[in-house]
Design a protein around this motif. Structure first.
Motif, PDB file in Angstrom:
ATOM      1  N   HIS A   1     -30.098  23.253-123.384  1.00 37.13           N
ATOM      2  CA  HIS A   1     -30.453  22.273-122.416  1.00 37.13           C
ATOM      3  C   HIS A   1     -31.845  22.244-122.137  1.00 37.13           C
ATOM      4  N   GLY A   2     -32.460  21.068-121.994  1.00 41.05           N
ATOM      5  CA  GLY A   2     -33.920  21.043-121.756  1.00 41.05           C
ATOM      6  C   GLY A   2     -34.797  20.292-122.362  1.00 41.05           C
ATOM      7  N   SER A   3     -36.135  20.135-122.012  1.00 37.22           N
ATOM      8  CA  SER A   3     -36.494  20.793-121.050  1.00 37.22           C
ATOM      9  C   SER A   3     -36.472  20.000-119.849  1.00 37.22           C
ATOM     10  N   GLN A   4     -36.332  20.734-118.686  1.00 34.12           N
ATOM     11  CA  GLN A   4     -36.653  19.925-117.157  1.00 34.12           C
ATOM     12  C   GLN A   4     -37.782  20.499-116.575  1.00 34.12           C
ATOM     13  N   SER A   5     -38.641  19.467-116.157  1.00 33.45           N
ATOM     14  CA  SER A   5     -39.788  19.805-115.746  1.00 33.45           C
ATOM     15  C   SER A   5     -39.585  20.387-114.031  1.00 33.45           C
ATOM     16  N   LEU A   6     -40.456  21.377-113.723  1.00 29.69           N
ATOM     17  CA  LEU A   6     -40.223  22.097-112.485  1.00 29.69           C
ATOM     18  C   LEU A   6     -41.275  21.542-111.649  1.00 29.69           C
TER      19      LEU A   6
ATOM     20  N   SER B   1     -15.533  47.122-131.355  1.00 34.46           N
ATOM     21  CA  SER B   1     -14.767  45.891-130.404  1.00 34.46           C
ATOM     22  C   SER B   1     -15.703  45.546-129.296  1.00 34.46           C
ATOM     23  N   GLY B   2     -15.192  44.418-128.908  1.00 31.30           N
ATOM     24  CA  GLY B   2     -16.019  43.802-127.526  1.00 31.30           C
ATOM     25  C   GLY B   2     -16.864  42.653-127.961  1.00 31.30           C
ATOM     26  N   GLY B   3     -17.311  41.915-127.125  1.00 31.10           N
ATOM     27  CA  GLY B   3     -18.183  40.890-127.104  1.00 31.10           C
ATOM     28  C   GLY B   3     -18.906  40.564-125.790  1.00 31.10           C
ATOM     29  N   ALA B   4     -19.549  39.263-125.823  1.00 31.08           N
ATOM     30  CA  ALA B   4     -19.958  38.791-124.551  1.00 31.08           C
ATOM     31  C   ALA B   4     -20.450  37.488-124.645  1.00 31.08           C
ATOM     32  N   THR B   5     -20.700  36.850-123.474  1.00 34.60           N
ATOM     33  CA  THR B   5     -20.788  35.424-123.476  1.00 34.60           C
ATOM     34  C   THR B   5     -22.303  35.597-122.500  1.00 34.60           C
ATOM     35  N   ALA B   6     -23.161  34.500-122.812  1.00 40.00           N
ATOM     36  CA  ALA B   6     -24.510  34.555-122.195  1.00 40.00           C
ATOM     37  C   ALA B   6     -24.829  33.273-121.821  1.00 40.00           C
ATOM     38  N   ALA B   7     -25.768  33.198-120.611  1.00 41.24           N
ATOM     39  CA  ALA B   7     -26.392  32.187-120.228  1.00 41.24           C
ATOM     40  C   ALA B   7     -27.865  32.765-119.701  1.00 41.24           C
ATOM     41  N   VAL B   8     -28.860  32.183-120.637  1.00 41.89           N
ATOM     42  CA  VAL B   8     -30.156  32.469-120.650  1.00 41.89           C
ATOM     43  C   VAL B   8     -30.936  31.092-119.897  1.00 41.89           C
ATOM     44  N   ALA B   9     -31.978  31.681-119.111  1.00 37.21           N
ATOM     45  CA  ALA B   9     -32.918  30.625-118.658  1.00 37.21           C
ATOM     46  C   ALA B   9     -34.374  30.861-119.056  1.00 37.21           C
ATOM     47  N   LEU B  10     -34.955  29.906-119.689  1.00 42.06           N
ATOM     48  CA  LEU B  10     -36.122  30.163-119.875  1.00 42.06           C
ATOM     49  C   LEU B  10     -37.287  29.305-119.255  1.00 42.06           C
ATOM     50  N   ILE B  11     -38.502  29.585-118.581  1.00 29.42           N
ATOM     51  CA  ILE B  11     -39.331  28.792-117.869  1.00 29.42           C
ATOM     52  C   ILE B  11     -40.662  29.013-118.729  1.00 29.42           C
ATOM     53  N   LEU B  12     -41.262  28.186-119.266  1.00 26.92           N
ATOM     54  CA  LEU B  12     -42.353  27.951-120.128  1.00 26.92           C
ATOM     55  C   LEU B  12     -43.073  26.695-119.857  1.00 26.92           C
ATOM     56  N   ASN B  13     -44.506  26.818-119.529  1.00 23.31           N
ATOM     57  CA  ASN B  13     -45.233  25.792-119.035  1.00 23.31           C
ATOM     58  C   ASN B  13     -44.460  24.800-117.814  1.00 23.31           C
ATOM     59  N   ASN B  14     -43.868  25.712-116.822  1.00 19.41           N
ATOM     60  CA  ASN B  14     -43.342  24.981-115.827  1.00 19.41           C
ATOM     61  C   ASN B  14     -42.118  24.211-116.049  1.00 19.41           C
ATOM     62  N   LYS B  15     -41.719  24.233-117.392  1.00 22.83           N
ATOM     63  CA  LYS B  15     -40.334  23.552-117.549  1.00 22.83           C
ATOM     64  C   LYS B  15     -39.123  24.420-117.859  1.00 22.83           C
ATOM     65  N   LEU B  16     -37.956  23.962-117.748  1.00 21.48           N
ATOM     66  CA  LEU B  16     -36.762  24.859-117.810  1.00 21.48           C
ATOM     67  C   LEU B  16     -36.015  24.656-118.928  1.00 21.48           C
ATOM     68  N   TYR B  17     -35.513  25.659-119.755  1.00 25.26           N
ATOM     69  CA  TYR B  17     -34.567  25.524-120.839  1.00 25.26           C
ATOM     70  C   TYR B  17     -33.599  26.506-120.562  1.00 25.26           C
ATOM     71  N   ILE B  18     -32.372  25.829-120.726  1.00 19.72           N
ATOM     72  CA  ILE B  18     -31.061  26.830-120.823  1.00 19.72           C
ATOM     73  C   ILE B  18     -30.404  27.090-122.023  1.00 19.72           C
ATOM     74  N   ALA B  19     -30.242  28.141-122.315  1.00 16.57           N
ATOM     75  CA  ALA B  19     -29.300  28.521-123.400  1.00 16.57           C
ATOM     76  C   ALA B  19     -28.152  29.009-123.232  1.00 16.57           C
ATOM     77  N   ASN B  20     -26.853  28.345-123.351  1.00 18.11           N
ATOM     78  CA  ASN B  20     -25.384  28.818-123.113  1.00 18.11           C
ATOM     79  C   ASN B  20     -24.691  29.169-124.009  1.00 18.11           C
ATOM     80  N   VAL B  21     -23.926  30.281-124.117  1.00 18.87           N
ATOM     81  CA  VAL B  21     -22.813  30.620-125.102  1.00 18.87           C
ATOM     82  C   VAL B  21     -21.630  31.072-124.374  1.00 18.87           C
ATOM     83  N   GLY B  22     -20.885  30.700-124.049  1.00 17.55           N
ATOM     84  CA  GLY B  22     -19.680  30.821-123.575  1.00 17.55           C
ATOM     85  C   GLY B  22     -19.349  30.278-122.212  1.00 17.55           C
ATOM     86  N   THR B  23     -18.917  31.091-121.409  1.00 18.75           N
ATOM     87  CA  THR B  23     -18.122  30.464-120.190  1.00 18.75           C
ATOM     88  C   THR B  23     -19.122  31.039-118.875  1.00 18.75           C
TER      89      THR B  23
END
Length: 645
Positions: free
Chosen positions: A414-419, A303-325
């Motif tokens: 979500h992304g990419s966002q230039s940093l 049993s059990g699960g999880a929600t996730a918020a992941v941030a990736l920075i590549l080439n000084n660009k921000l990507y956000i991957a969100n699953v859940g709350t």
């Protein structure tokens, strides 16, 4: 999802680069292990057998124990062959496109490495012990002594060259800090107790080619899914899958594939337990106590699960991957001191209109879902793991009409966002942290409050780890204080779940916390209770005080923005900073009476004392006294009033 590949299978078929291959830490360790095996084999085979001057037959130099020499020779030979085999596998691995074959190769590598680490540990102990008890009379000329000691030494070092993992070599990112707190249930006297182990997880790694990966995982009904996701997702993204040459579309595709692989890989790990659970439930007498205990253990295991918020920075660009709350905030500071806060994405919950429309398209009654507020005990409509809502959703009343799997693990990207030229910080927060703050002060200003806390701690602390932990503890204190106060929102604060906060700075220096206000330091936000004459409910106004030093925050208005927007353009405004809160999906605004300013305008220079030795006030409390006096005019007239007369 069609085309999804595990263990980096998505990059199969790439050209072999010898330079990159031999620069990999794993390749270097294999070559070192290969050389060590040659040394051990050569030392024992060449000089490990001696005889006394009056004897012809040769004996092992290690206490005349033939087993010791045989063990060393055998281990050296087999380790040599294993190193060669796995070096060849490493060369061929990028060409393997089968997910199952890649999985077998990875598991075999991990298993063989663990086996050889253990065997070399045994060999080191065995050879060292036999050498220690060797009789000097058996070798009066001390022949082969150096070779024996070399075999023992390299056996010891081989323990560590074989002990390796596919992710252990990834360095932690030093530009972020993580704060955590366990769940807590308050008793009537305000004392808190932890109801279950901490179920949250997080990751923060620095990869190659300027790649950074961060994640916060909010587990429930156990921490197994959160821990598995944090480990597996790292292997799916930072083992060469991401390249600086990838386009935004490539990165989004790889992120989506990685989440799908994590989901499928997790369910593969519990296949046997699910099968045993189904067997015991269907074919064994249910009243058997041992069976019931086993079923309970199996249920806890799967049993059990999880929600996730992941941030990736590549080439000084921000990507956000969100699953859940979970929630992600990006605070960007402009050169004139203004700060803009962007909430990236909306939570996938039962009050998210887009999610309700998705469920409606599958045949689910969205009105019932919204009214229920939860699905199988959780408010999230996207989750990792949780086999009950993934495979048995037809047994759940609100989901029984679904034509396909309604609860999914597909991330919203979500992304990419230039940093480039961005100064500020990125916040990844678990659901428990957000819920605790919103329970205490309401959801309207939660983003502004958490950003103000972070900015205040950044001005005080010299460690990001300390900053993150201090902010989490501040939220805990706010939540607890509201509960013990007995105010209206106290009923919402009887408990809180696990909290996790990850802070990643973006060209944001840690200020000198030793500065005092008169030296240009920062003043920290304070909460002032008050009652509104037009409402009987009590609340509090958070006064984010003017902070003359760089990148300061005060209250402001909400403005619209999206993740694709760049850094705010500096304007011709006063040095006093403002805090702008933005949600990329929806915006909520708040207003105050008058001009909305609770603060006196101050320049960036440190305040100077007047002739009496005092400095001008940092905050104008006139509006506060007016609000307070509207409800307490009678008591003020009898007690002399409050504030300046």
């Amino acid at each position: 999802m069609e085309g999804v590949q595990a263990y980096g299978a998505g990059k199969a078929g790439g050209a072999f680069d010898p330079v990159t291959f031999f620069q990999q830490p794993q390749t270097i360790l294999r070559i070192v292990s290969w050389l060590f095996s040659i040394v051990i084999f050569g030392c024992i085979a060449n000089e490990g057998y001696i005889n006394r001057p009056n004897e012809v037959e040769e004996f092992c130099i290690f206490n005349r124990n033939q087993n010791a020499c045989n063990y060393g020779v055998f281990m050296g030979t087999m380790a040599f062959l294993c190193c060669m085999a796995f070096l060849a596998l490493d060369v061929y691995f990028p060409q393997i496109s089968s997910v199952k074959d890649r999985k077998r190769a990875v598991l075999a590598d991990i298993g063989v490495s663990a086996f050889w680490s253990f065997m070399w540990f045994v060999g080191f102990c065995f050879l060292a012990n036999q050498w220690q008890v060797t009789n000097h009379d058996d070798n009066p000329l001390s022949e082969g002594g150096d070779a024996a000691r070399a075999a023992i030494t390299f056996s010891f070092f081989s323990i560590f060259t074989w002990h390796q993992s596919w992710t252990d070599d990834l360095p932690l990112c030093q530009m972020c800090g993580v704060g955590t707190a366990p769940n807590c249930v308050y008793s009537p006297d305000g004392k808190g107790t932890q109801s279950h182990p901490n179920e949250d997880g997080h990751l923060r790694f620095r990869g190659e080619d300027g790649c950074f990966l961060y994640g916060v995982f909010n587990g429930y009904d156990g921490g197994r899914v959160a821990n598995f996701a944090s480990q597996c997702l790292t292997a799916e993204l930072l083992l060469g899958q991401l390249k600086s040459s990838h386009t935004d579309a490539d990165v989004r595709r790889i992120l989506t594939q990685a989440f799908d692989v994590v989901e499928k890989s997790y369910f593969e790990t519990i296949d046997d337990a699910l099968a045993e659970k189904a067997h015991l439930s269907n074919y064994v007498l249910p009243h058997n106590e041992k069976v019931q205990e086993r079923l309970k253990d199996l249920e806890q295991e799967v049993s059990g699960g999880a929600t996730a918020a992941v941030a990736l920075i590549l080439n000084n660009k921000l990507y956000i991957a969100n699953v859940g709350t979970n929630r992600v905030l990006l605070c960007k500071s402009s050169s004139d001191g203004q700060n803009q806060v962007l909430q990236i994405g909306r939570p996938h919950s039962t009050d998210n209109e887009d999610e309700l429309q998705r469920l409606t398209a599958l045949g689910v009654d969205a009105a019932r879902v919204r009214q229920a507020g939860q699905i199988a005990g959780q408010s999230s409509t996207r989750r990792l793991g949780d086999y009950r809502v993934k495979f048995n959703y037809s047994d759940i009343d609100t989901l029984s009409a679904a034509k396909a799997k309604p609860i999914i693990a597909e991330p919203e990207i979500h992304g990419s966002q230039s940093l480039d030229s961005v100064t500020g910080f990125l916040l990844l927060m678990s659901e428990g942290l957000i819920n605790a703050l919103e329970s205490a002060h309401g959801p309207e200003q939660a983003n502004q409050e958490i950003v103000a806390m972070v900015a205040a701690e950044l001005a005080l602390q010299n460690s990001l780890e300390a900053v993150a932990q201090s902010v989490v503890e501040r939220v805990m204190r706010v939540h607890h204080d509201v509960y013990v106060s007995g105010r209206q929102r106290a009923t919402h604060c009887s408990r809180h779940e696990d909290m996790t906060l990850l802070i990643r700075t973006l060209n944001y220096p840690l200020a000198d916390g030793a500065l005092t206000p008169t030296q240009g330091g920062r003043i920290y936000p304070v909460s002032v209770p008050y009652s509104n004459s037009q409402s009987t409910s009590k609340t509090s106004v958070t006064l984010s005080l003017v902070m003359p030093s760089q990148n300061t925050l005060t209250n402001g208005t909400n403005t619209a923005s999206t993740l694709e927007e760049g850094t705010p353009t500096p304007g011709s405004q006063s040095p006093t900073a403002t805090l702008q809160s933005t949600n990329t999906q929806t915006q909520s605004s708040s207003s105050s009476s008058g001009d909305g300013s609770l603060f006196r305008q101050r320049g960036s220079q440190a305040a100077q004392p007047d002739e009496t030795g005092r400095v001008p006030p940092y905050v104008d409390f006139t509006q506060f006294y007016r609000l307070w006096g509207g409800d307490h005019c009678d008591s003020q007239s009898t007690q002399g009033g409050l504030g300046p007369q």
